[in-house]
Design a protein around this motif. Sequence first.
Motif, mmCIF file in Angstrom:
data_model
loop_
_atom_site.group_PDB
_atom_site.id
_atom_site.type_symbol
_atom_site.label_atom_id
_atom_site.label_comp_id
_atom_site.label_asym_id
_atom_site.label_seq_id
_atom_site.Cartn_x
_atom_site.Cartn_y
_atom_site.Cartn_z
ATOM 1 N N TRP A 153 0.828 -1.206 0.000
ATOM 2 C CA TRP A 153 0.000 0.000 0.000
ATOM 3 C C TRP A 153 0.866 1.261 0.000
ATOM 4 O O TRP A 153 0.603 2.189 -0.759
ATOM 5 C CB TRP A 153 -0.933 -0.024 1.211
ATOM 6 C CG TRP A 153 -1.800 1.175 1.329
ATOM 7 C CD1 TRP A 153 -2.900 1.477 0.584
ATOM 8 C CD2 TRP A 153 -1.641 2.263 2.245
ATOM 9 N NE1 TRP A 153 -3.435 2.673 0.987
ATOM 10 C CE2 TRP A 153 -2.672 3.180 2.010
ATOM 11 C CE3 TRP A 153 -0.712 2.542 3.256
ATOM 12 C CZ2 TRP A 153 -2.816 4.350 2.736
ATOM 13 C CZ3 TRP A 153 -0.866 3.707 3.980
ATOM 14 C CH2 TRP A 153 -1.905 4.598 3.708
ATOM 15 N N LEU A 154 1.902 1.287 0.830
ATOM 16 C CA LEU A 154 2.775 2.466 0.900
ATOM 17 C C LEU A 154 3.479 2.733 -0.426
ATOM 18 O O LEU A 154 3.694 3.891 -0.794
ATOM 19 C CB LEU A 154 3.810 2.287 2.025
ATOM 20 C CG LEU A 154 3.259 2.355 3.441
ATOM 21 C CD1 LEU A 154 4.311 1.900 4.443
ATOM 22 C CD2 LEU A 154 2.767 3.747 3.767
ATOM 23 N N GLU A 155 3.811 1.673 -1.143
ATOM 24 C CA GLU A 155 4.500 1.848 -2.417
ATOM 25 C C GLU A 155 3.615 2.491 -3.480
ATOM 26 O O GLU A 155 4.115 2.943 -4.507
ATOM 27 C CB GLU A 155 5.068 0.514 -2.901
ATOM 28 C CG GLU A 155 6.293 0.119 -2.092
ATOM 29 C CD GLU A 155 6.901 -1.199 -2.518
ATOM 30 O OE1 GLU A 155 6.149 -2.099 -2.966
ATOM 31 O OE2 GLU A 155 8.131 -1.327 -2.400
ATOM 32 N N ALA A 200 8.176 5.951 -3.448
ATOM 33 C CA ALA A 200 9.174 5.033 -3.993
ATOM 34 C C ALA A 200 10.021 4.547 -2.818
ATOM 35 O O ALA A 200 10.598 5.353 -2.094
ATOM 36 C CB ALA A 200 10.042 5.746 -5.016
ATOM 37 N N LEU A 201 10.058 3.260 -2.625
ATOM 38 C CA LEU A 201 10.826 2.681 -1.516
ATOM 39 C C LEU A 201 11.793 1.638 -2.067
ATOM 40 O O LEU A 201 11.679 0.445 -1.795
ATOM 41 C CB LEU A 201 9.881 2.052 -0.481
ATOM 42 C CG LEU A 201 8.930 3.027 0.217
ATOM 43 C CD1 LEU A 201 7.836 2.284 0.957
ATOM 44 C CD2 LEU A 201 9.703 3.936 1.147
ATOM 45 N N PRO A 202 12.779 2.095 -2.843
ATOM 46 C CA PRO A 202 13.690 1.139 -3.490
ATOM 47 C C PRO A 202 14.500 0.309 -2.499
ATOM 48 O O PRO A 202 14.931 -0.792 -2.823
ATOM 49 C CB PRO A 202 14.605 2.028 -4.334
ATOM 50 C CG PRO A 202 14.531 3.373 -3.697
ATOM 51 C CD PRO A 202 13.147 3.471 -3.119
ATOM 52 N N ASN A 203 14.694 0.819 -1.289
ATOM 53 C CA ASN A 203 15.453 0.080 -0.276
ATOM 54 C C ASN A 203 14.559 -0.471 0.825
ATOM 55 O O ASN A 203 15.041 -0.847 1.883
ATOM 56 C CB ASN A 203 16.532 0.985 0.332
ATOM 57 C CG ASN A 203 17.519 1.442 -0.711
ATOM 58 O OD1 ASN A 203 18.003 0.638 -1.500
ATOM 59 N ND2 ASN A 203 17.787 2.725 -0.753
ATOM 60 N N GLY A 204 13.259 -0.469 0.581
ATOM 61 C CA GLY A 204 12.321 -0.981 1.583
ATOM 62 C C GLY A 204 12.001 0.058 2.644
ATOM 63 O O GLY A 204 12.264 1.243 2.489
ATOM 64 N N ILE A 205 11.433 -0.414 3.738
ATOM 65 C CA ILE A 205 11.049 0.442 4.855
ATOM 66 C C ILE A 205 12.307 0.868 5.606
ATOM 67 O O ILE A 205 13.181 0.039 5.880
ATOM 68 C CB ILE A 205 10.099 -0.314 5.806
ATOM 69 C CG1 ILE A 205 8.817 -0.726 5.071
ATOM 70 C CG2 ILE A 205 9.764 0.520 7.048
ATOM 71 C CD1 ILE A 205 8.019 0.419 4.513
#
Length: 70
Positions: free
Chosen positions: A11-13, A17-22
């Motif tokens: 959902w957050l994505e 943009a979270l290329p390295n995750g949380i």
Amino acid sequence: MENYGLSKLDWLEEFFALPNGIPCPDTFRRVFERINPKVFERCFQRWVQSMVEAFGAQVILIDGKNVRGS
């Protein structure tokens, strides 16, 4: 916060943009350490006031008890 982020990653994505995750807990800590409490308080109060004006509410329930019927 990290656990929440991990559980809502898909959902957050949709928003970020979270290329390295949380981010790890240390990153969250560093961000929160940089927030000026007085400035945050003023911004939060303005946001709450805008909600009151937009919805005509005197009380804004934020804990979910009303939704659950508690």
